[in-house]
Design a protein around this motif. Structure first.
Motif, PDB file in Angstrom:
ATOM      1  N   ILE A 167       0.829  -1.205   0.000  1.00 17.89           N
ATOM      2  CA  ILE A 167       0.000   0.000   0.000  1.00 17.89           C
ATOM      3  C   ILE A 167       0.862   1.253   0.000  1.00 17.89           C
ATOM      4  O   ILE A 167       0.633   2.200  -0.769  1.00 17.89           O
ATOM      5  N   ALA A 168       1.870   1.266   0.858  1.00 21.39           N
ATOM      6  CA  ALA A 168       2.764   2.428   0.924  1.00 21.39           C
ATOM      7  C   ALA A 168       3.487   2.629  -0.399  1.00 21.39           C
ATOM      8  O   ALA A 168       3.688   3.776  -0.851  1.00 21.39           O
ATOM      9  N   HIS A 169       3.889   1.541  -1.025  1.00 24.70           N
ATOM     10  CA  HIS A 169       4.576   1.643  -2.316  1.00 24.70           C
ATOM     11  C   HIS A 169       3.669   2.278  -3.361  1.00 24.70           C
ATOM     12  O   HIS A 169       4.090   3.174  -4.106  1.00 24.70           O
ATOM     13  N   LEU A 170       2.420   1.823  -3.436  1.00 27.74           N
ATOM     14  CA  LEU A 170       1.491   2.368  -4.421  1.00 27.74           C
ATOM     15  C   LEU A 170       1.307   3.871  -4.241  1.00 27.74           C
ATOM     16  O   LEU A 170       1.345   4.638  -5.211  1.00 27.74           O
ATOM     17  N   LEU A 171       1.104   4.292  -3.013  1.00 26.93           N
ATOM     18  CA  LEU A 171       0.847   5.713  -2.763  1.00 26.93           C
ATOM     19  C   LEU A 171       2.068   6.573  -3.064  1.00 26.93           C
ATOM     20  O   LEU A 171       1.932   7.707  -3.529  1.00 26.93           O
ATOM     21  N   ALA A 172       3.257   6.028  -2.799  1.00 30.81           N
ATOM     22  CA  ALA A 172       4.478   6.790  -3.051  1.00 30.81           C
ATOM     23  C   ALA A 172       4.884   6.783  -4.519  1.00 30.81           C
ATOM     24  O   ALA A 172       5.427   7.770  -5.024  1.00 30.81           O
ATOM     25  N   ALA A 173       4.608   5.684  -5.216  1.00 35.95           N
ATOM     26  CA  ALA A 173       5.122   5.513  -6.571  1.00 35.95           C
ATOM     27  C   ALA A 173       4.290   6.222  -7.633  1.00 35.95           C
ATOM     28  O   ALA A 173       4.795   6.511  -8.730  1.00 35.95           O
ATOM     29  N   PHE A 174       3.028   6.538  -7.325  1.00 38.25           N
ATOM     30  CA  PHE A 174       2.142   7.084  -8.353  1.00 38.25           C
ATOM     31  C   PHE A 174       1.459   8.358  -7.879  1.00 38.25           C
ATOM     32  O   PHE A 174       0.238   8.417  -7.713  1.00 38.25           O
ATOM     33  N   PRO A 175       2.234   9.427  -7.688  1.00 32.75           N
ATOM     34  CA  PRO A 175       1.640  10.689  -7.235  1.00 32.75           C
ATOM     35  C   PRO A 175       0.633  11.258  -8.231  1.00 32.75           C
ATOM     36  O   PRO A 175      -0.256  12.023  -7.838  1.00 32.75           O
ATOM     37  N   SER A 176       0.737  10.901  -9.488  1.00 36.27           N
ATOM     38  CA  SER A 176      -0.206  11.415 -10.488  1.00 36.27           C
ATOM     39  C   SER A 176      -1.622  10.916 -10.241  1.00 36.27           C
ATOM     40  O   SER A 176      -2.585  11.501 -10.771  1.00 36.27           O
ATOM     41  N   GLN A 177      -1.760   9.869  -9.453  1.00 35.47           N
ATOM     42  CA  GLN A 177      -3.084   9.287  -9.203  1.00 35.47           C
ATOM     43  C   GLN A 177      -3.668   9.694  -7.851  1.00 35.47           C
ATOM     44  O   GLN A 177      -4.741   9.218  -7.461  1.00 35.47           O
ATOM     45  N   ALA A 178      -2.990  10.566  -7.147  1.00 34.93           N
ATOM     46  CA  ALA A 178      -3.383  10.898  -5.776  1.00 34.93           C
ATOM     47  C   ALA A 178      -4.775  11.491  -5.685  1.00 34.93           C
ATOM     48  O   ALA A 178      -5.449  11.351  -4.648  1.00 34.93           O
ATOM     49  N   ASP A 179      -5.246  12.141  -6.747  1.00 32.17           N
ATOM     50  CA  ASP A 179      -6.568  12.770  -6.684  1.00 32.17           C
ATOM     51  C   ASP A 179      -7.695  11.847  -7.127  1.00 32.17           C
ATOM     52  O   ASP A 179      -8.865  12.251  -7.112  1.00 32.17           O
ATOM     53  N   ARG A 180      -7.376  10.611  -7.490  1.00 36.27           N
ATOM     54  CA  ARG A 180      -8.407   9.647  -7.876  1.00 36.27           C
ATOM     55  C   ARG A 180      -9.115   9.137  -6.624  1.00 36.27           C
ATOM     56  O   ARG A 180      -8.461   8.727  -5.662  1.00 36.27           O
ATOM     57  N   ASP A 181     -10.454   9.110  -6.655  1.00 43.97           N
ATOM     58  CA  ASP A 181     -11.179   8.741  -5.438  1.00 43.97           C
ATOM     59  C   ASP A 181     -11.032   7.272  -5.075  1.00 43.97           C
ATOM     60  O   ASP A 181     -11.293   6.875  -3.939  1.00 43.97           O
ATOM     61  N   TRP A 182     -10.576   6.454  -6.034  1.00 50.26           N
ATOM     62  CA  TRP A 182     -10.390   5.029  -5.749  1.00 50.26           C
ATOM     63  C   TRP A 182      -8.949   4.678  -5.388  1.00 50.26           C
ATOM     64  O   TRP A 182      -8.686   3.567  -4.912  1.00 50.26           O
ATOM     65  N   PHE A 183      -8.025   5.613  -5.614  1.00 53.20           N
ATOM     66  CA  PHE A 183      -6.610   5.333  -5.383  1.00 53.20           C
ATOM     67  C   PHE A 183      -6.266   5.717  -3.946  1.00 53.20           C
ATOM     68  O   PHE A 183      -5.607   6.725  -3.675  1.00 53.20           O
ATOM     69  N   THR A 184      -6.723   4.897  -2.995  1.00 55.20           N
ATOM     70  CA  THR A 184      -6.570   5.203  -1.577  1.00 55.20           C
ATOM     71  C   THR A 184      -6.079   3.985  -0.809  1.00 55.20           C
ATOM     72  O   THR A 184      -6.302   2.843  -1.232  1.00 55.20           O
ATOM     73  N   ALA A 185      -5.451   4.234   0.305  1.00 52.73           N
ATOM     74  CA  ALA A 185      -4.923   3.146   1.126  1.00 52.73           C
ATOM     75  C   ALA A 185      -6.030   2.216   1.597  1.00 52.73           C
ATOM     76  O   ALA A 185      -5.860   0.990   1.610  1.00 52.73           O
ATOM     77  N   ASP A 186      -7.172   2.783   2.003  1.00 54.96           N
ATOM     78  CA  ASP A 186      -8.221   1.918   2.534  1.00 54.96           C
ATOM     79  C   ASP A 186      -8.821   1.020   1.455  1.00 54.96           C
ATOM     80  O   ASP A 186      -9.205  -0.125   1.721  1.00 54.96           O
TER      81      ASP A 186
END
Length: 231
Positions: free
Chosen positions: A182-201
């Motif tokens: 999960i941490a890898h996904l959030l760190a590796a793809f900052p371009s997706q941070a505003d997507r409502d489905w691209f979340t840790a939960d």
């Protein structure tokens, strides 16, 4: 041998070589295919990390069908960070347009996949054949056309389409491995941070649900569809 640490570790679980029919007497050849930059990591990141820790001789081809600019750079950096010093890695990023596969230059895309698949991978990780997105289905179709000698496992991607289905092959990962994914996904793809489905939960929920179904000792697992397994 069981993995000891890292994203793919899961103590007390047998290694992947035997169950997946991977060669024990030579390096494992693995081909991971994603339509987009983050698909492979979302669907199979922990499984890949576990494989390369159990089998550091793994030769991994990482193939993204549609990425350009920032997304292409994210794909390359993410793959390198996930694999690290374990195994060998070749990253192939095609410049297809996001959302236009298979309608945008399908022949050129197939030729590029065929060139990578010519290495005859032992294991292929790719999208589900019945995925609601046409570009994901196209990736799966290419895998089944071009990798007929391979074990093919189809991973899942959560999305608003609500197309999650029944899976029949599970790879348990421990809690620490799940959190590292999960941490890898959030760190590796900052371009997706505003997507409502691209979340840790959301990512944690997927791992937890499949872990429940698999009765994983940790409670977490990645899940796949195995249409055909030869024992």
């Amino acid at each position: 041998m069981a993995a000891r640490d890292g994203i793919g570790a899961c103590s007390g679980v047998s290694d992947l070589t035997g169950p997946l029919g991977l060669p024990a007497d030579r390096p494992v050849r693995c081909l991971a295919i994603g339509a987009h930059s983050d698909d492979i990591e979302i669907g199979a990141g922990a499984t890949i990390a576990r494989l390369i820790r159990e089998r550091p001789d793994t030769q991994l081809d990482w193939l993204v069908l549609a990425a350009a600019g920032e997304r292409a750079e994210e794909a390359r950096r993410s793959a390198a960070a996930l694999v690290g010093d374990a195994g060998s890695l070749e990253v192939h990023v095609l410049a297809g347009r996001d959302g236009f596969l298979p309608f945008d230059e399908p022949a050129a895309t197939k030729d590029a996949v065929a060139a990578v698949a010519a290495a005859r991978p032992d294991l292929v990780l790719v999208h589900r054949s019945d995925d609601a997105h046409q570009d994901h289905r196209f990736a799966a179709e290419l895998a089944w056309q071009l990798c007929r000698w391979s074990t093919i496992l189809e991973y899942e991607i959560p999305k608003w389409d609500g197309d999650l289905g029944r899976t029949n092959l599970y790879v348990p990962v421990d809690e620490q491995a799940a959190e590292r994914k999960i941490a890898h996904l959030l760190a590796a793809f900052p371009s997706q941070a505003d997507r409502d489905w691209f979340t840790a939960d959301a990512f944690r929920a997927m791992l937890r649900l499949r872990g429940l179904e698999a009765r994983s000792p940790s409670g977490f697992a990645e899940a796949f569809v195995a249409r055909k397994l030869i024992i």
